[in-house]
Scaffold this active site. Structure first.
Site, PDB file in Angstrom:
ATOM      1  N   ASP A 216       6.213  -6.294  -3.564  1.00 35.04           N
ATOM      2  CA  ASP A 216       5.833  -4.912  -3.306  1.00 35.04           C
ATOM      3  C   ASP A 216       6.525  -3.943  -4.259  1.00 35.04           C
ATOM      4  O   ASP A 216       6.085  -2.803  -4.425  1.00 35.04           O
ATOM      5  CB  ASP A 216       6.163  -4.547  -1.856  1.00 35.04           C
ATOM      6  N   MET A 297       3.399   3.177   2.679  1.00 38.79           N
ATOM      7  CA  MET A 297       2.874   4.273   1.867  1.00 38.79           C
ATOM      8  C   MET A 297       3.125   4.078   0.379  1.00 38.79           C
ATOM      9  O   MET A 297       2.685   4.903  -0.419  1.00 38.79           O
ATOM     10  CB  MET A 297       3.524   5.595   2.315  1.00 38.79           C
ATOM     11  N   ARG A 298       3.822   3.004   0.010  1.00 40.56           N
ATOM     12  CA  ARG A 298       4.113   2.818  -1.413  1.00 40.56           C
ATOM     13  C   ARG A 298       2.839   2.630  -2.218  1.00 40.56           C
ATOM     14  O   ARG A 298       2.741   3.071  -3.367  1.00 40.56           O
ATOM     15  CB  ARG A 298       5.059   1.633  -1.604  1.00 40.56           C
ATOM     16  N   ALA A 299       1.834   1.996  -1.634  1.00 36.14           N
ATOM     17  CA  ALA A 299       0.576   1.793  -2.352  1.00 36.14           C
ATOM     18  C   ALA A 299      -0.073   3.122  -2.692  1.00 36.14           C
ATOM     19  O   ALA A 299      -0.582   3.301  -3.815  1.00 36.14           O
ATOM     20  CB  ALA A 299      -0.377   0.944  -1.503  1.00 36.14           C
TER      21      ALA A 299
END
Length: 722
Positions: A216, A297-299
């Site tokens: 990730d 929320m990193r995407a």
């Protein structure tokens, strides 16, 4: 021991050490690589905007992954650094906590962009830095020797075969990637420095998957395959042969294209801050990420940054829908995987539908929307005109199968639904043994035996090898490893070892000829710390696929247990191998590998039927372990046999299976036997086999970890009992 950091002008610079940087600028040109457009785009976007977080390149061997990464630095803009700073501080924004600081009124130096390669076998002190023992012993000063993270600050940290990186190094990279700093707390020393790195990793999925936490952290990911077009393959061969024959002349041919690319990247960097991503674009990004059900929320954040970088790269000052689409194709595929058995990738048709959707509260359409997809889009029609068709595939693909009253059957067709329901009702009134396929029954003609489907994997019990090993660090069996708790001091110190301070002091104090008023420590007094932790093992699954296992419910349980054990092996960083036996032979379905998803594919499609060659399965496993012990003597094997214990192939099947079990036991192979026998009346053959193997005996319904917890809870009185 007082802490003082030696000034930078008294220590060698990292740039003077050739093993830190692979940025020579004399390799294969970046623009000369053919057939890797998506990889080139991902690398360029991260070069334009390093905040994206780096690139993970997945692909088969021989696809120029490493060649392209190493060629990237030649087209990256040069860097300005503080003159003499070993940590590469930016003069316009120096690190206030830099160990070589404070930087006031200092000179500047321009250097090429730096690429630092992290070998998979690197030690912890080489990555984060360590105590300079030569200066400590010779001058009595605590001096920090920077590591690879310091060398890679404001540059690229490249890890080839990143999926083979040891867990303790992965943890260090996670900390640096998350915080942008590296903090060293060891050997009586506390040092913190900036480590803003662009992490680039390449890997071959056949050799294993990456830990989800590190996966990730990569901003973008690309899949690279060799081109199938003969003309394109011929072009690749021609360019490679031309480079090998005359490297300098070949680079001259592409010098102009390299210069143009370098100028375009520099211009995109300058334009980056002025690119506008409006609220409509933010909503579109959020809708796309939610539509693909990504975690966290990193995407969303990475997709937004990549879309801005793509717009800057294309020379625009505003993010368009095509920028979001290009960013999503790079930022989302690796974030959709829930477990290592899920296939990576992105449904581009779904992506186009999500991009084409209107705003949450749109006005009634009166004509063609100027923001609708381009005419060459795979779906040129408006979503309002085909809503009845476009909304239908998703529930049809997933909802109906999962709506069956009993267990879902992944991989089955719709025409089999009624048959499966009838068979479930029949099995509910009879034991599995009454429905088994006979050992003597073979598939008709060339048609394979029945293929049972597995349920979702569950968390398994921990099965370990006995004793204390010394293999590579992992999460399964007890071992003396490079990381863990300190248990004692070694007899001597080797480079890369942690210093055992009490043992070192005791060794120095034994010399009566030294001054009594001051303890003098010499090089031969140093003692290394021996640490005990967990190691990874070779988990060899030996699965019975004969006719006695062919009862539908029994083989479902076997395959589910096997997939669960594979998932457990992935989480514990083991190597796995798979042997199946049925009919008249045993087959090595998967040689030892770290790719558990490859083993899962073999297991999912495994048919059952025929006699039970138990002896052949055990002998095949023993021979495989013999070979692997020669290849990797430190990695201990753990053999897990999944069978009901019957042996029916050959007139002397029982005697040969006993002899094979004696051979496995004589070779000292740690084993676990999972008994798959079911029904009211059990013959107990698997238990006898486990006793002969001296293996741990477990029934298949006891493999799940929750079974043990439930059993303990059932025996403990509730807190409210009188």
């Amino acid at each position: 021991m007082s802490q003082t950091v030696t000034p930078a002008d008294e220590q060698p610079s990292l740039a003077d050490r050739p093993d830190h940087s692979g940025s020579t600028g004399a390799g294969f040109p970046f623009t000369a690589v053919v057939g890797s457009d998506q990889m080139a785009l991902a690398l360029i976007l991260c070069t334009v905007s390093p905040q994206i977080g780096g690139v993970l390149v997945r692909g088969e061997k021989g696809t120029a992954k490493s060649t392209m990464v190493r060629a990237l630095t030649a087209v990256m803009p040069a860097q300005t650094v503080v003159d003499g700073c070993r940590f590469g501080c930016d003069p316009t924004e120096p690190d206030p906590g830099c160990p070589d600081g404070p930087h006031r009124d200092v000179g500047r130096q321009v250097r090429p962009a730096r690429l630092v390669e992290l070998p998979v076998g690197a030690t912890e002190d080489r990555v984060i830095g360590s105590l300079d023992l030569q200066r400590v012993l010779g001058e009595g000063r605590t001096t920090f020797e920077p590591g690879l993270l310091a060398a890679a600050h404001r540059g690229i940290l490249y890890v080839d075969e990143v999926n083979l990186l040891h867990d303790h190094l992965v943890d260090l990279l996670l900390d640096a990637a998350a915080m942008g700093r590296s903090t060293v707390e060891r050997d009586g020393m506390s040092v913190s420095h900036a480590a803003r790195i662009m992490l680039v990793g390449t890997m071959n999925p056949e050799e294993g998957e990456l830990r989800p936490q590190l996966l990730d952290r990569f901003g973008l990911t690309v899949e690279v395959t060799a081109p199938r077009d003969p003309a394109l393959r011929a072009e690749v061969i021609g360019r490679r042969m031309a480079y090998d024959a005359d490297p300098s002349g070949f680079r001259d041919r592409f010098a102009e294209s390299e210069d143009q690319l370098r100028v375009r990247i520099a211009a995109a960097r300058e334009r980056l801050a002025s690119v506008v991503l409006d609220d409509r674009g933010l909503v579109t990004i959020a809708r796309v990420c939610a539509g693909f059900d990504v975690d966290g929320m990193r995407a969303d954040i990475v997709t937004a940054k990549a879309a801005i970088a793509h717009a800057a790269w294309q020379g625009r000052d505003r993010v368009l829908r095509e920028d979001i689409r290009a960013a999503a194709l790079l930022a989302l595929p690796h974030r959709r995987r829930r477990n290592p058995f899920d296939a990576p990738g992105l449904d581009e048709e779904l992506l186009d539908r999500l991009l084409a959707e209107d705003e949450p509260d749109p006005e009634p359409p009166t004509g063609t929307d100027p923001d609708s997809p381009d005419p060459d889009s795979p779906d040129p029609d408006s979503p309002d005109s085909d809503s009845a068709d476009s909304d239908r595939p998703e529930p049809d693909n997933s909802g109906e199968k999962n709506a069956t009253p009993d267990k879902p059957a992944p991989g089955g067709s719709a025409s089999d639904t009624s048959t499966d329901q009838a068979s479930q009702q029949s099995d509910a009134t009879a034991d599995d043994d009454d429905r088994e396929q006979s050992d003597t029954e073979m598939p008709r003609g060339n048609r394979p035996g029945r293929v049972a489907q597995a349920d979702a994997p569950y968390r398994t019990r921990l099965f370990t090898a006995g004793g204390l090993g010394s293999g590579a660090a992992g999460r399964r069996s007890r071992a003396v490893t490079s990381v863990g708790r300190v248990v004692r001091a070694a007899d001597r110190f080797q480079r890369g070892d942690r210093v055992h301070l009490p043992g070192t002091v005791r060794a120095a104090a034994r010399h009566p000829d030294r001054a009594r008023d001051r303890l003098t420590i010499r090089g031969d007094d140093l003692r290394g710390a021996i640490t005990e932790g967990r190691e990874s093992n070779l988990v060899l699954l030996v699965v019975d696929a004969s006719g006695s296992m062919a009862a539908r419910r029994r083989m479902e349980a076997v395959k589910t247990a096997t997939l669960s054990l594979l998932l457990d092996a992935y989480q514990r960083r083991d190597r796995v191998a798979l042997i199946t036996f049925a009919g008249d032979h045993a087959e090595l379905a998967l040689p030892p590998t770290s790719s558990v998803d490859a083993a899962a594919r073999r297991m999912t499609d495994l048919p059952t039927g025929g006699r039970t060659p138990l002896a052949e399965g055990l002998l095949r496993a023993a021979d495989l372990i013999r070979v692997e012990r020669i290849r990797d003597p430190r990695r201990r094997p753990l053999m897990i046999v999944i069978t009901d214990g019957r042996a029916t192939y050959g007139s002397d099947a029982v005697d040969r299976s006993r002899q094979a079990a004696d051979l496995v036991r004589a070779r000292g192979i740690d084993a676990v036997l999972i008994d798959c026998e079911s029904g009211r009346f059990r013959m107990g053959l698997a238990g006898q086999l486990a006793h002969r193997l001296q293996a741990d005996y477990v029934q298949v319904e006891q493999v799940a970890a929750d079974v043990i917890v439930d059993a303990v809870r059932s025996r403990v009185p509730s807190s409210g009992a009188a």
